[in-house]
Design a protein around this motif. Structure first.
Motif, mmCIF file in Angstrom:
data_model
loop_
_atom_site.group_PDB
_atom_site.id
_atom_site.type_symbol
_atom_site.label_atom_id
_atom_site.label_comp_id
_atom_site.label_asym_id
_atom_site.label_seq_id
_atom_site.Cartn_x
_atom_site.Cartn_y
_atom_site.Cartn_z
ATOM 1 N N ASP A 109 -52.453 -37.870 -1.363
ATOM 2 C CA ASP A 109 -51.297 -38.323 -0.585
ATOM 3 C C ASP A 109 -50.748 -37.159 0.232
ATOM 4 O O ASP A 109 -50.129 -36.253 -0.308
ATOM 5 C CB ASP A 109 -50.230 -38.870 -1.547
ATOM 6 N N VAL A 110 -50.949 -37.192 1.536
ATOM 7 C CA VAL A 110 -50.511 -36.081 2.393
ATOM 8 C C VAL A 110 -49.141 -36.339 3.025
ATOM 9 O O VAL A 110 -48.655 -35.512 3.803
ATOM 10 C CB VAL A 110 -51.551 -35.795 3.497
ATOM 11 N N PHE A 111 -48.505 -37.469 2.686
ATOM 12 C CA PHE A 111 -47.192 -37.785 3.247
ATOM 13 C C PHE A 111 -46.094 -37.824 2.182
ATOM 14 O O PHE A 111 -44.993 -38.308 2.433
ATOM 15 C CB PHE A 111 -47.231 -39.114 4.006
ATOM 16 N N GLU A 112 -46.398 -37.339 0.971
ATOM 17 C CA GLU A 112 -45.410 -37.249 -0.113
ATOM 18 C C GLU A 112 -44.789 -38.612 -0.431
ATOM 19 O O GLU A 112 -43.589 -38.727 -0.656
ATOM 20 C CB GLU A 112 -44.300 -36.246 0.259
ATOM 21 N N LEU A 113 -45.614 -39.631 -0.482
ATOM 22 C CA LEU A 113 -45.141 -40.988 -0.784
ATOM 23 C C LEU A 113 -45.298 -41.321 -2.258
ATOM 24 O O LEU A 113 -44.639 -42.226 -2.756
ATOM 25 C CB LEU A 113 -45.893 -42.012 0.072
ATOM 26 N N VAL A 114 -46.182 -40.627 -2.947
ATOM 27 C CA VAL A 114 -46.358 -40.819 -4.390
ATOM 28 C C VAL A 114 -45.460 -39.827 -5.118
ATOM 29 O O VAL A 114 -45.521 -38.628 -4.860
ATOM 30 C CB VAL A 114 -47.826 -40.604 -4.803
ATOM 31 N N ARG A 115 -44.634 -40.341 -6.007
ATOM 32 C CA ARG A 115 -43.760 -39.490 -6.812
ATOM 33 C C ARG A 115 -44.103 -39.719 -8.278
ATOM 34 O O ARG A 115 -44.077 -40.850 -8.757
ATOM 35 C CB ARG A 115 -42.285 -39.812 -6.539
ATOM 36 N N LEU A 116 -44.429 -38.627 -8.964
ATOM 37 C CA LEU A 116 -44.809 -38.712 -10.367
ATOM 38 C C LEU A 116 -43.782 -38.005 -11.242
ATOM 39 O O LEU A 116 -43.212 -36.982 -10.847
ATOM 40 C CB LEU A 116 -46.189 -38.080 -10.584
ATOM 41 N N GLU A 117 -43.567 -38.559 -12.424
ATOM 42 C CA GLU A 117 -42.585 -38.019 -13.371
ATOM 43 C C GLU A 117 -43.045 -36.662 -13.885
ATOM 44 O O GLU A 117 -44.246 -36.430 -14.111
ATOM 45 C CB GLU A 117 -42.418 -39.020 -14.521
ATOM 46 N N ALA A 118 -42.118 -35.733 -14.050
ATOM 47 C CA ALA A 118 -42.434 -34.324 -14.295
ATOM 48 C C ALA A 118 -43.283 -34.096 -15.548
ATOM 49 O O ALA A 118 -44.265 -33.338 -15.512
ATOM 50 C CB ALA A 118 -41.136 -33.521 -14.380
ATOM 51 N N SER A 119 -42.926 -34.719 -16.658
ATOM 52 C CA SER A 119 -43.706 -34.487 -17.876
ATOM 53 C C SER A 119 -45.114 -35.066 -17.743
ATOM 54 O O SER A 119 -46.085 -34.502 -18.270
ATOM 55 C CB SER A 119 -42.993 -35.095 -19.090
#
Length: 482
Positions: A109-119
Motif C-alpha cells: 500500500d503506497v497511499f497509506e490506506l491500510v492501517r494496522l493495530e500496533a501490537s
C-alpha cells in the motif's frame, strides 16, 4: 532487411496462495447476504478452517506442486477431512498465513490506506522478517501501527473504513476509502485491488528468485487479473501491471492490463508470446492476482452440507515468456484456438474452435496431446452448490469430439477422460482456475520428457458485462523442446 521470428517459450511459472478466512466476509456473495441477514456472519465464522487445514488440503497441495493432480484420484473424499502432510512451500509456490498477508497488504500500500493495530504490526513484522522474498525496506513499510481505538474511530467516521479481522474475530486493522464520493475508490474496491496486487507481487517475486531471472531483464509486464483499478472517470483504467513491476524491482519494465474474464491469462500469454516472437520485447512477464470478490462465492452449499467454507484462499500466478533457451517448452503460436464472433455459443462449437481446429492445423490426433488443461475448478467446492464437476464435463465433451472424429470409440471415452484429463483442484478464482493451474506441472513434465504436448483452453463469460451475449474462449499448445 527481413528478420526471422523468435520461437517463444515458457521460461518459468510460479503460484501464490494466501489463506484469508478473515476476508471471506468481503467476498461479493457473503457481503451481500450478510447485509440482509446478520446471522450469516456467525454461520460463516463457525465454518472457517485453520491454516493447518488449508495447508494439508490435497487440492491446495496439487496447486502448489506438492503432488501431481492425478494423485487426487487415489485420495479418499471428502478431501477437506484429510490430515495428511502439509507444508507452506511447494515446488510451484507457497501458501501464506492470513496474518502475514495482512502485513503484505500494508507493504504493498503506497497511499497509506491500510492501517494496522500496533501490537499486531509487531507480531507480523517478526513473522515476515523470516520470509526469504521480503526485504528490510519492505518491513519498514509496515510502520509502527496505530491504536485499536484509532481503528474503531476510522471505521465509525464520516468516510467509514472497512474493518479487517482475523479468522478468530480479532480486529487488527482497517482499509480506508480514498475519496468521499468516488465509488471506484471506496474501501471495499480498494481492498480488492490491493489484494490482487499483493498476491501477484508475491507470485512474480517467487518466480524471479527461484528461476534466477534478473528483474531488470523484464521489459514488459502484462496483468491478467480480474480487478478494475481506476477512478470514477475510468473505472477499469489500470495499470496494475506496472504497480506489480515496481514492487518486484523490475526497474526497466512498463506494461499494461489485459482483461478477458476467465480467459485473461490465456489471452495475455498469446500476446506475450507474439511480442517475444516479433522481438518487440526480449521477455514478457504475465501476472494475475487473486480475486477477493470470489471468496466464499459458494459458501451456501458448504454451510448446507456442514463442510468448511473452502473458498478461503486468494490465488495468483506469474509466468515469464522468453526466447528459445533450448530446454523450456515451446508456445505454439501457429496453433492458437480462438472462439470467434461467428462461432456460436454451443459447447460443441466452442470446443471445436478451441480444440479440434488447432489440432487439425498441426495435423495432430486428440490422443497426441498428453494432457488437456481446462476449467480446473475443484469439484469439492462446486458440487455442494449445485454447479457440478466442471472439469469432468469439459473432458467428456473433448472425448466426445474425439469419438465423433472416430479417433476413439464411444466405449473408450472414460479411458480418454482418465488419461488425458485430470481432477479439478483449483481455487474458484475465475481467471486462475481456467487452465493455467496446470502450467507448473506441464513445464516440469515437458522439461523432463514425461510429456510431449499439453493443451490449455480457457473459456470466458463476456455476457456478464452486459455488452454482448456470447462467451469467449482461447487455447494454446505447449510442446517439449527437442
Amino acid at each position: 532487411m527481413t528478420q526471422t521470428l523468435e520461437q517463444p517459450v515458457i521460461r518459468g511459472v510460479r503460484f501464490f496462495l494466501a489463506h484469508t478466512p478473515g476476508l471471506v466476509r468481503y467476498g461479493s456473495k457473503p457481503s451481500r447476504d450478510m447485509a440482509r441477514d446478520a446471522t450469516i456472519a456467525m454461520a460463516i465464522g463457525t465454518h472457517l478452517r485453520s491454516y493447518e487445514a488449508a495447508v494439508a488440503y490435497p487440492p491446495n497441495r496439487a496447486f502448489l506442486g506438492h503432488i501431481h493432480p492425478d494423485a487426487l484420484t487415489s485420495i479418499p473424499k471428502p478431501w477437506f477431512t484429510s490430515d495428511g502432510p502439509g507444508a507452506r512451500w511447494g515446488a510451484h509456490g507457497e501458501l501464506m498465513p492470513e496474518e502475514e498477508f495482512y502485513g503484505l497488504l500494508k507493504i504493498c500500500d503506497v497511499f497509506e490506506l491500510v492501517r494496522l493495530e500496533a501490537s499486531f504490526v509487531k507480531e507480523v513484522r517478526t513473522a515476515l522478517a523470516a520470509h526469504p522474498l521480503l526485504t528490510t525496506a519492505d518491513l519498514e513499510r509496515l510502520g509502527p501501527g496505530v491504536s485499536e481505538a484509532d481503528i474503531v474511530a476510522q471505521c465509525d467516521g464520516t468516510m467509514p473504513a472497512l474493518p479487517l479481522y482475523l479468522r478468530n474475530g480479532r480486529l487488527i486493522g482497517c482499509m480506508q476509502s480514498a475519496h468521499e464520493e468516488d465509488a471506484a475508490l471506496a474501501a471495499d474496491v480498494l481492498l480488492e485491488n490491493l489484494a490482487c496486487k499483493a498476491s501477484a507481487v508475491m507470485a512474480l517475486r517467487t518466480l524471479l528468485a527461484q528461476e534466477q531471472l534478473d528483474p531488470n531483464a523484464i521489459p514488459y509486464v502484462l496483468n491478467s487479473g480480474e480487478e478494475a483499478v481506476g477512478d470514477r472517470y475510468q473505472r477499469g483504467g489500470g495499470n496494475l501491471a506496472k504497480a506489480v513491476a515496481e514492487m518486484c524491482a523490475c526497474q526497466s519494465a512498463t506494461g499494461v492490463d489485459i482483461k478477458g474474464f476467465c480467459c485473461g491469462p490465456v489471452h495475455a500469454l498469446a500476446v506475450a508470446g507474439s511480442l517475444v516472437s516479433a522481438r518487440v520485447f526480449s521477455q514478457v512477464a504475465v501476472v494475475g492476482g487473486g480475486a477477493l470478490a470470489k471468496l466464499g462465492m459458494k459458501y451456501r452449499g458448504h454451510l448446507q452440507h456442514d463442510q468448511p467454507v473452502l473458498e478461503d484462499v486468494l490465488a495468483a500466478v506469474a509466468i515469464v515468456v522468453g526466447p528459445d533457451d533450448g530446454r523450456s517448452p515451446r508456445l505454439r503460436l501457429d496453433a492458437l484456438g480462438r472462439h470467434t464472433v461467428a462461432a456460436g455459443s454451443s459447447q460443441k462449437a466452442i470446443f471445436e474452435h478451441l480444440v479440434s481446429a488447432p489440432l487439425a492445423r498441426l495435423g495432430l490426433r486428440f490422443t497426441e496431446v498428453d494432457k488437456y488443461a481446462t476449467e480446473l475448478h475443484n469439484p469439492e467446492v462446486t458440487e455442494p452448490a449445485g454447479s457440478g464437476n466442471v472439469p469432468q464435463l469439459n473432458y467428456r465433451v473433448i472425448a466426445g469430439l474425439a469419438a465423433l472424429r472416430k479417433e476413439i470409440t464411444p466405449a473408450q471415452v472414460p479411458d480418454f477422460v482418465a488419461t488425458h484429463g485430470m481432477p479439478g483442484y483449483s481455487p474458484t478464482q475465475g481467471h486462475i482456475a481456467s487452465a493455467v493451474p496446470f502450467l507448473g506441472h506441464a513445464v516440469d513434465g515437458l522439461r523432463d520428457g514425461s510429456m510431449q504436448r499439453v493443451m490449455f483452453l480457457a473459456k470466458g463469460s463476456l455476457f456478464l458485462g452486459r455488452m454482448r451475449q456470447m462467451a469467449d474462449g482461447m487455447s494454446f499448445i505447449l510442446e517439449r523442446n527437442v
